[in-house]
Design a protein around this motif. Sequence first.
Motif, PDB file in Angstrom:
ATOM      1  N   THR A   1       0.849  -1.170   0.000  1.00 11.15           N
ATOM      2  CA  THR A   1       0.000   0.000   0.000  1.00 11.15           C
ATOM      3  C   THR A   1       0.888   1.224   0.000  1.00 11.15           C
ATOM      4  OG1 THR A   1      -1.588   1.276   1.288  1.00 11.15           O
ATOM      5  CG2 THR A   1      -0.143  -0.163   2.519  1.00 11.15           C
TER       6      THR A   1
ATOM      7  N   GLY B   1      -5.038  -3.307   3.345  1.00  8.51           N
ATOM      8  CA  GLY B   1      -5.215  -3.039   1.926  1.00  8.51           C
ATOM      9  C   GLY B   1      -5.697  -4.263   1.176  1.00  8.51           C
TER      10      GLY B   1
ATOM     11  N   ASN C   1      -6.775   2.438  -4.195  1.00 14.01           N
ATOM     12  CA  ASN C   1      -7.305   2.627  -2.853  1.00 14.01           C
ATOM     13  C   ASN C   1      -6.433   3.593  -2.059  1.00 14.01           C
ATOM     14  OD1 ASN C   1      -9.050   0.653  -3.667  1.00 14.01           O
ATOM     15  ND2 ASN C   1      -8.806  -0.616  -1.841  1.00 14.01           N
TER      16      ASN C   1
ATOM     17  N   ILE D   1      -5.685   4.538   1.838  1.00 18.82           N
ATOM     18  CA  ILE D   1      -5.877   3.997   3.174  1.00 18.82           C
ATOM     19  C   ILE D   1      -5.491   5.043   4.197  1.00 18.82           C
ATOM     20  CG2 ILE D   1      -5.083   2.251   4.817  1.00 18.82           C
ATOM     21  CD1 ILE D   1      -4.743   0.364   2.440  1.00 18.82           C
TER      22      ILE D   1
ATOM     23  N   SER E   1     -10.511   2.514   3.958  1.00 20.17           N
ATOM     24  CA  SER E   1     -10.035   2.415   2.583  1.00 20.17           C
ATOM     25  C   SER E   1     -11.095   3.018   1.673  1.00 20.17           C
ATOM     26  CB  SER E   1      -9.789   0.954   2.193  1.00 20.17           C
ATOM     27  OG  SER E   1      -9.451   0.861   0.817  1.00 20.17           O
TER      28      SER E   1
ATOM     29  N   ASN F   1     -11.983   3.727  -2.384  1.00 16.21           N
ATOM     30  CA  ASN F   1     -11.512   3.293  -3.699  1.00 16.21           C
ATOM     31  C   ASN F   1     -12.071   4.153  -4.824  1.00 16.21           C
ATOM     32  OD1 ASN F   1     -14.107   2.314  -4.432  1.00 16.21           O
ATOM     33  ND2 ASN F   1     -13.660   0.268  -3.647  1.00 16.21           N
TER      34      ASN F   1
END
Length: 470
Positions: free
Chosen positions: A393, A418, A432, A434, A448, A450
């Motif tokens: 991530t 993730g 994504n 985070i 998260s 997206n």
Amino acid sequence: MLKKNIACLLTAVTAILAGCGDGSGGGTVNDSVISSPSGPPISKNFGNVYKGPTFGSAGRMGGVYQADLEGPGSRDQIIIGRQSVGDKSGTQISILSWDRGNLVNNTAKWMPGGINGIVGSEPSVQFADFFKTGRTDMFVASDWDARSPGNSQLYRNVGGSFQRITVESKAWGHGSDVYDLNGDGFKDIIITDYGPNTTFAINNGTNGFTSLVQRNWTSGIWTASSIAAGDFLGNGGVSLVATDMGVNWGRNTLHSFSMTAGGVDAPMVSVLPTPRFQLAKWASAGFGEDRPEGRRVSHDVRAINFDFNSDGRPDIVVMSRPWQTNGQWPQYSEIQLLKNNGDGNFTDVTDSTVVGYNTSLPVSYNPIFVDLNGDGLLDIWLPQQQHGNLNGTGTQVLLRTPGGQYVAAFAQVFNEFGAAAAAAGTTGANGNVITMVNAPNGKTYLLSVNLSGVAYLSEVGTTGTISTKD
């Protein structure tokens, strides 16, 4: 300079506490994601990942920010869209708020009449109480990665909703900052430009701004990607740090600042230490491209005023990535810590201060300074989009040690979450963002967001306090 710096005391499950230890960064989290026979993967480091609110596609993700819009401790999440180069179709702002322990889409309430439609952000977003109302307002710089994107927008918080105020500017708003430039007690705005139009928007203290430009940009700020304001010279005045200065973006520079009847002046005082991707250690990577004005190698996307060594002098944190190479943007990054020596000179102390930063991850445009382990020291939280696959991530955390180093930690936790969030959705992990939310109900969630406009959450524990640092 008012920054929304989240001071967050994290009390997570035992495995996470073992990972952060006493803040020295010496521990690691070794637990891995395990499969649930009846749902998405579950990590031993956090609870079940579940689907939260939908909010509509942001197109390209600009960033996810947290601010107390409703009032102290409301912990609202602001999602900013971004546009492709030259795309004039527009994008949007979405706002997620907490309602009786649930995160909900509150965009229509906060943004009546479609005022959440914007020309995209780089992202360059600032939060402050601009008009001394006791409420948090939001500034969004206008930018579509091309010249003349149009005016920027100030969203004035009138209590439960925003009113949109135009901030006039011809600037290509890759970066911005908020600072009281004229000493009247009200926060002003600086918007960078790739050219002569870096804009200084002076707050009228009531309902708007007067936009000024430099009288003589040839000796001032030209083609800046980012800007940071503060008393860097230690003389009680305003000074500015600009990144990617000059036609080939080869310098980061320090400037004095003064206001005059005909505009503003920002003459250069000194050149800051070499940008990280121009150092010899990266020469073999072949980053950059040749242009008529010279070879561009480093793209220093953010400069932030942050006293990282707590000596009372404002230091500079620079976030860097390599310039476009062979038609692509390499997914590498560096964080640079520039120590203020108190006389207009800075020293690059990155190599002696930062331990374990992963240079093979994308650059963060939104550094947050956060006490993650409750030791009273501000750590550096670097949220960024997840790229490529489920094995990594973009988010990184650097925990500050009592000795003054910043040590990478929590990577395994972010990687696990993730992967779990991507598995719970339908679009995979790529794109994504985070982050972590200290919610009003006293619980802490990993979040998260997206590209399809869906949020996924997982509770990780209870927390202590959140505060704002000026």
